[in-house]
Scaffold this motif. Structure first.
Motif, PDB file in Angstrom:
ATOM      1  N   PHE A   1       0.664  -1.232   0.072  1.00  0.00           N
ATOM      2  CA  PHE A   1       0.034  -0.005  -0.022  1.00  0.00           C
ATOM      3  C   PHE A   1       0.988   1.209   0.029  1.00  0.00           C
ATOM      4  CE2 PHE A   1      -3.478  -2.631   0.497  1.00  0.00           C
ATOM      5  CZ  PHE A   1      -4.613  -2.005   0.439  1.00  0.00           C
ATOM      6  N   SER A   2       2.053   1.207   0.582  1.00  0.00           N
ATOM      7  CA  SER A   2       2.852   2.472   0.616  1.00  0.00           C
ATOM      8  C   SER A   2       3.531   2.498  -0.616  1.00  0.00           C
ATOM      9  CB  SER A   2       4.049   2.136   1.103  1.00  0.00           C
ATOM     10  OG  SER A   2       3.761   1.989   2.696  1.00  0.00           O
TER      11      SER A   2
ATOM     12  N   ALA B   1      -8.793   7.914  -7.432  1.00  0.00           N
ATOM     13  CA  ALA B   1      -9.838   8.620  -6.602  1.00  0.00           C
ATOM     14  C   ALA B   1     -10.440   7.434  -5.676  1.00  0.00           C
ATOM     15  CB  ALA B   1     -11.032   9.181  -7.714  1.00  0.00           C
ATOM     16  N   TYR B   2     -10.804   6.335  -6.201  1.00  0.00           N
ATOM     17  CA  TYR B   2     -11.323   5.127  -5.380  1.00  0.00           C
ATOM     18  C   TYR B   2     -10.183   4.889  -4.101  1.00  0.00           C
ATOM     19  CZ  TYR B   2     -12.305   0.494  -3.892  1.00  0.00           C
ATOM     20  OH  TYR B   2     -12.706  -0.566  -3.154  1.00  0.00           O
ATOM     21  N   TYR B   3      -9.057   4.815  -4.628  1.00  0.00           N
ATOM     22  CA  TYR B   3      -7.764   4.610  -3.392  1.00  0.00           C
ATOM     23  C   TYR B   3      -7.600   5.805  -2.714  1.00  0.00           C
ATOM     24  CZ  TYR B   3      -3.156   2.967  -1.977  1.00  0.00           C
ATOM     25  OH  TYR B   3      -2.248   2.963  -1.097  1.00  0.00           O
ATOM     26  N   LYS B   4      -7.682   6.922  -2.979  1.00  0.00           N
ATOM     27  CA  LYS B   4      -7.761   8.051  -2.107  1.00  0.00           C
ATOM     28  C   LYS B   4      -8.534   8.182  -1.083  1.00  0.00           C
ATOM     29  CE  LYS B   4      -8.045  13.212  -2.088  1.00  0.00           C
ATOM     30  NZ  LYS B   4      -7.906  14.276  -3.100  1.00  0.00           N
ATOM     31  N   PHE B   5      -9.965   7.890  -1.408  1.00  0.00           N
ATOM     32  CA  PHE B   5     -11.200   7.976  -0.478  1.00  0.00           C
ATOM     33  C   PHE B   5     -11.321   6.816   0.215  1.00  0.00           C
ATOM     34  CE2 PHE B   5     -11.903  11.225  -3.718  1.00  0.00           C
ATOM     35  CZ  PHE B   5     -12.073  12.569  -3.023  1.00  0.00           C
ATOM     36  N   THR B   6     -10.874   5.674  -0.012  1.00  0.00           N
ATOM     37  CA  THR B   6     -10.984   4.504   0.766  1.00  0.00           C
ATOM     38  C   THR B   6      -9.752   3.704   1.204  1.00  0.00           C
ATOM     39  OG1 THR B   6     -10.965   3.128  -1.427  1.00  0.00           O
ATOM     40  CG2 THR B   6     -13.176   3.960  -0.630  1.00  0.00           C
TER      41      THR B   6
ATOM     42  N   ARG C   1      -0.227   9.482  -4.290  1.00  0.00           N
ATOM     43  CA  ARG C   1      -0.313  10.872  -3.767  1.00  0.00           C
ATOM     44  C   ARG C   1       0.567  11.862  -4.558  1.00  0.00           C
ATOM     45  NH1 ARG C   1       0.033  15.104  -2.142  1.00  0.00           N
ATOM     46  NH2 ARG C   1       0.063  15.981   0.061  1.00  0.00           N
ATOM     47  N   TYR C   2       1.682  11.265  -5.042  1.00  0.00           N
ATOM     48  CA  TYR C   2       2.658  12.215  -5.865  1.00  0.00           C
ATOM     49  C   TYR C   2       2.381  12.377  -7.435  1.00  0.00           C
ATOM     50  CZ  TYR C   2       4.948  12.652  -1.302  1.00  0.00           C
ATOM     51  OH  TYR C   2       4.923  12.876  -0.063  1.00  0.00           O
TER      52      TYR C   2
END
Length: 140
Positions: A15-16, A46-51, A23-24
């Motif tokens: 996940f990192s 977007a899915y990854y960012k919000f969940t 993120r970047y």
């Protein structure tokens, strides 16, 4: 302590890397929840960012309940059994990528878009699982 590391460290490593990639990315600040399900990179980001917290929780539970028991069961087996487990992992990723791709595919976009989404989803899953298994291998 080693068992706790085997449960938390592999999902954290996978996940990192995805977190850093999302993120970047220059599009990160323009992502909104409406992008989810578009079938493109922005929708995935977007899915990854919000969940992210929910996805990480699911990854840790999957690691604890499924991956670690299979890993321990296959660890001392023959090379043939290890290959069968490896091929089973790839087939599972193919099935999930196909299912996810079909669910978010919009028929008017054409079959080419379905294939592109399928290959993207397959690559995401395979990279995650290879990182996960590599970290487990390093911990052994």
């Amino acid at each position: 302590m080693k068992k706790l590391l085997k449960i938390l460290l592999p999902p954290f490593a996978g996940f990192s890397l995805y977190f850093l990639g999302v993120r970047y990315n220059p599009e990160y600040f323009d992502l909104n929840i409406g992008d989810i399900g578009s079938g493109g990179l922005a929708g995935f980001m977007a899915y990854y960012k919000f969940t992210l917290p929910l996805l990480f929780t699911v990854a840790v539970l999957t690691q604890l309940l499924i991956v670690i028991p299979i890993w321990n069961g296959v660890l001392n087996r023959s090379a043939t059994r290890k290959w069968v487990a490896f091929i089973s992992l790839i087939l599972t990723c193919v099935l999930f990528a196909g299912g996810i791709s079909y669910l978010i595919w919009d028929e008017p976009t054409g079959r080419h878009h379905l294939v592109v989404v399928f290959l993207f989803m397959l690559a995401v899953q395979l990279v995650y699982w290879f990182i996960d298994l590599f970290v487990l291998f390093l911990l052994e």
